[in-house]
Design a protein around this motif. Sequence first.
Motif, PDB file in Angstrom:
ATOM      1  N   ARG A  91       0.980  -1.177  -0.106  1.00 25.06           N
ATOM      2  CA  ARG A  91      -0.315   0.135  -0.242  1.00 25.06           C
ATOM      3  C   ARG A  91       0.535   0.972   0.145  1.00 25.06           C
ATOM      4  O   ARG A  91       0.692   2.122  -0.751  1.00 25.06           O
ATOM      5  N   GLN A  92       2.138   1.676   1.063  1.00 25.34           N
ATOM      6  CA  GLN A  92       2.460   2.203   0.899  1.00 25.34           C
ATOM      7  C   GLN A  92       3.914   2.596  -0.587  1.00 25.34           C
ATOM      8  O   GLN A  92       3.436   4.243  -1.251  1.00 25.34           O
ATOM      9  N   ALA A  93       3.563   1.761  -1.161  1.00 25.04           N
ATOM     10  CA  ALA A  93       4.940   1.728  -2.533  1.00 25.04           C
ATOM     11  C   ALA A  93       4.165   1.953  -3.104  1.00 25.04           C
ATOM     12  O   ALA A  93       4.074   2.931  -3.571  1.00 25.04           O
ATOM     13  N   SER A  94       2.700   1.949  -3.798  1.00 21.48           N
ATOM     14  CA  SER A  94       1.535   2.037  -4.794  1.00 21.48           C
ATOM     15  C   SER A  94       1.531   3.845  -3.979  1.00 21.48           C
ATOM     16  O   SER A  94       1.074   4.060  -4.743  1.00 21.48           O
ATOM     17  N   ASP A  95       1.072   3.857  -2.820  1.00 26.20           N
ATOM     18  CA  ASP A  95       0.626   5.641  -2.208  1.00 26.20           C
ATOM     19  C   ASP A  95       2.028   6.218  -3.363  1.00 26.20           C
ATOM     20  O   ASP A  95       1.846   7.511  -3.437  1.00 26.20           O
ATOM     21  N   VAL A  96       3.339   5.607  -3.354  1.00 30.06           N
ATOM     22  CA  VAL A  96       4.904   6.762  -3.384  1.00 30.06           C
ATOM     23  C   VAL A  96       4.021   6.632  -4.781  1.00 30.06           C
ATOM     24  O   VAL A  96       4.581   7.713  -5.888  1.00 30.06           O
ATOM     25  N   VAL A  97       3.803   6.078  -5.503  1.00 33.38           N
ATOM     26  CA  VAL A  97       4.178   5.355  -7.242  1.00 33.38           C
ATOM     27  C   VAL A  97       3.288   6.404  -7.262  1.00 33.38           C
ATOM     28  O   VAL A  97       3.121   6.967  -8.837  1.00 33.38           O
ATOM     29  N   SER A  98       1.888   6.432  -6.923  1.00 30.70           N
ATOM     30  CA  SER A  98       1.104   6.909  -7.774  1.00 30.70           C
ATOM     31  C   SER A  98       1.119   9.026  -7.354  1.00 30.70           C
ATOM     32  O   SER A  98       0.498   9.392  -8.744  1.00 30.70           O
ATOM     33  N   ARG A  99       1.873   9.237  -6.886  1.00 28.21           N
ATOM     34  CA  ARG A  99       2.649  10.706  -6.818  1.00 28.21           C
ATOM     35  C   ARG A  99       4.078  10.288  -7.474  1.00 28.21           C
ATOM     36  O   ARG A  99       4.685  11.991  -7.753  1.00 28.21           O
ATOM     37  N   ALA A 100       5.031   9.912  -8.405  1.00 33.31           N
ATOM     38  CA  ALA A 100       5.477   9.997  -8.777  1.00 33.31           C
ATOM     39  C   ALA A 100       5.975  11.565 -10.215  1.00 33.31           C
ATOM     40  O   ALA A 100       6.372  11.522 -10.164  1.00 33.31           O
ATOM     41  N   ALA A 101       4.307  11.300 -10.361  1.00 37.42           N
ATOM     42  CA  ALA A 101       4.528  13.055 -11.540  1.00 37.42           C
ATOM     43  C   ALA A 101       4.217  14.792 -11.068  1.00 37.42           C
ATOM     44  O   ALA A 101       4.975  14.540 -11.246  1.00 37.42           O
ATOM     45  N   ALA A 102       3.860  13.949  -9.495  1.00 36.03           N
ATOM     46  CA  ALA A 102       4.107  15.449  -8.459  1.00 36.03           C
ATOM     47  C   ALA A 102       5.981  15.416  -8.397  1.00 36.03           C
ATOM     48  O   ALA A 102       5.614  16.664  -8.180  1.00 36.03           O
ATOM     49  N   LEU A 103       6.192  14.107  -8.137  1.00 32.57           N
ATOM     50  CA  LEU A 103       7.379  14.042  -7.139  1.00 32.57           C
ATOM     51  C   LEU A 103       8.624  14.300  -7.283  1.00 32.57           C
ATOM     52  O   LEU A 103      10.042  14.644  -7.233  1.00 32.57           O
ATOM     53  N   THR A 104       8.619  14.032  -9.273  1.00 38.59           N
ATOM     54  CA  THR A 104       9.551  14.473 -10.167  1.00 38.59           C
ATOM     55  C   THR A 104       9.087  15.376 -11.758  1.00 38.59           C
ATOM     56  O   THR A 104       9.536  15.638 -12.699  1.00 38.59           O
ATOM     57  N   ASP A 105       7.760  16.104 -11.762  1.00 34.09           N
ATOM     58  CA  ASP A 105       7.443  17.254 -12.442  1.00 34.09           C
ATOM     59  C   ASP A 105       8.341  18.122 -12.936  1.00 34.09           C
ATOM     60  O   ASP A 105       8.744  18.538 -12.176  1.00 34.09           O
ATOM     61  N   PRO A 106       9.691  18.707 -13.902  1.00 29.82           N
ATOM     62  CA  PRO A 106      10.117  19.342 -13.926  1.00 29.82           C
ATOM     63  C   PRO A 106       9.890  20.581 -13.852  1.00 29.82           C
ATOM     64  O   PRO A 106      10.456  22.067 -14.003  1.00 29.82           O
ATOM     65  N   ALA A 107       8.385  21.256 -13.817  1.00 28.78           N
ATOM     66  CA  ALA A 107       7.881  22.416 -13.458  1.00 28.78           C
ATOM     67  C   ALA A 107       7.774  22.858 -11.820  1.00 28.78           C
ATOM     68  O   ALA A 107       8.146  23.968 -11.429  1.00 28.78           O
ATOM     69  N   SER A 108       8.125  21.587 -10.916  1.00 33.42           N
ATOM     70  CA  SER A 108       7.813  21.504  -9.965  1.00 33.42           C
ATOM     71  C   SER A 108       9.190  22.659  -9.271  1.00 33.42           C
ATOM     72  O   SER A 108      10.409  22.190 -10.183  1.00 33.42           O
ATOM     73  N   ASP A 109       9.355  23.095  -8.225  1.00 31.77           N
ATOM     74  CA  ASP A 109      10.614  23.128  -7.523  1.00 31.77           C
ATOM     75  C   ASP A 109      10.193  22.494  -6.661  1.00 31.77           C
ATOM     76  O   ASP A 109       9.845  21.326  -6.069  1.00 31.77           O
ATOM     77  N   ILE A 110      12.175  22.808  -5.186  1.00 40.02           N
ATOM     78  CA  ILE A 110      12.120  22.091  -3.935  1.00 40.02           C
ATOM     79  C   ILE A 110      11.372  22.038  -2.837  1.00 40.02           C
ATOM     80  O   ILE A 110      10.517  21.337  -2.312  1.00 40.02           O
ATOM     81  N   HIS A 111      10.321  23.133  -3.303  1.00 39.64           N
ATOM     82  CA  HIS A 111       9.325  23.079  -2.097  1.00 39.64           C
ATOM     83  C   HIS A 111       7.743  22.338  -2.410  1.00 39.64           C
ATOM     84  O   HIS A 111       7.155  21.946  -1.736  1.00 39.64           O
ATOM     85  N   ASP A 112       7.990  22.546  -3.925  1.00 38.90           N
ATOM     86  CA  ASP A 112       6.768  21.377  -4.210  1.00 38.90           C
ATOM     87  C   ASP A 112       6.714  20.502  -3.853  1.00 38.90           C
ATOM     88  O   ASP A 112       6.255  19.880  -3.150  1.00 38.90           O
TER      89      ASP A 112
END
Length: 338
Positions: A91-112
């Motif tokens: 479950r925890q691994a699934s939650d992490v992967v589901s947020r992969a886009a937000a975690l690696t979005d090149p348009a985001s910054d370190i604060h996001d």
Amino acid sequence: GRKLLDSVVASEVERLRASTESALQGPLLAGAGLGGLRDLVRAVLRFPDLELEMPGVGFEDIDEMIGDLLDTAREILSFADRVTGRDTLIRQASDVVSRAAALTDPASDIHDRAGVLRLLNVSRTAGAKTKWETDLEAGLEFGRLKPAWGTLAGRKKAAIEGYESSMLGIMVEIARETGAIFSRRKEEMGALDFDDLLLATERLLETDDGIAREIKEQYRCILIDEFQDTDPIQARIVMRLAEAPGEMAKPLAEAVPAAGRLFLVGDTNQSIYRFRRADLALFRQVREQVLKAGTEARLAVNFRSRPGLVHLANRLFREILPEGDYHDLSAWREEGAS
């Protein structure tokens, strides 16, 4: 003073919001606002001797940690169809992967990315071996993946703490700049607030022995109640005034009050103002300095409570408080007395 400070701080918060610099935006995104900045400004102004050491982990560690977290989460999920039941590690691994886009979005910054990472549940205790052992390969891999996930849980905590430490470091610098603006505004208005009075009194007593002597001669004795809630500035003022009139200024650790000039009442177990630097170590230090010229009387009789309640308090506080910090009380009233 409060209205002026609020006005200065509000202007600084608006400047931060309007800034395009990521580093300046960080404190606001990390949760700092008018109230937090105002309290920090007061702290740096009132305690100029306070050195804040904030060894940040560094921004780059967050991105490195996110990469390792995603890699391990995907590896865990490769065994999802071989694990029975609802396993917390899956479950925890699934939650992490589901947020992969937000975690690696090149348009985001370190604060996001730090904000998303903070929300993720990565626990050392995740995963049940019995749910993985139905498949031989999965059972063997569980012995490797669970400890790896636990290590990542520790790294995530350290990365977030490092990020927040870095934000606090930026915030302290902003607070110092804001405090300087506030001080200039007060000077222009010819105004002093309570902290200014304390700091100015301390400076005067330390730098002008003539005035210190004149003030000392006006007061034969000094009595202070609730001394455990005294901060370092107040303690230095008190000890300076408690010295003999002809004594020159000394550091707090060397100041000894003249016999009979200082009477302190306090209880370390009742200290509630640590946020104002009411440090118990300071209380103990001053106590030792006072005892070089005086004596100590310990109040050990409770005149209010019945014996049963006093005995219960003794037993509880002996267990809760550090050894040597609590001394048993005795009850003056008799059991059953009204």
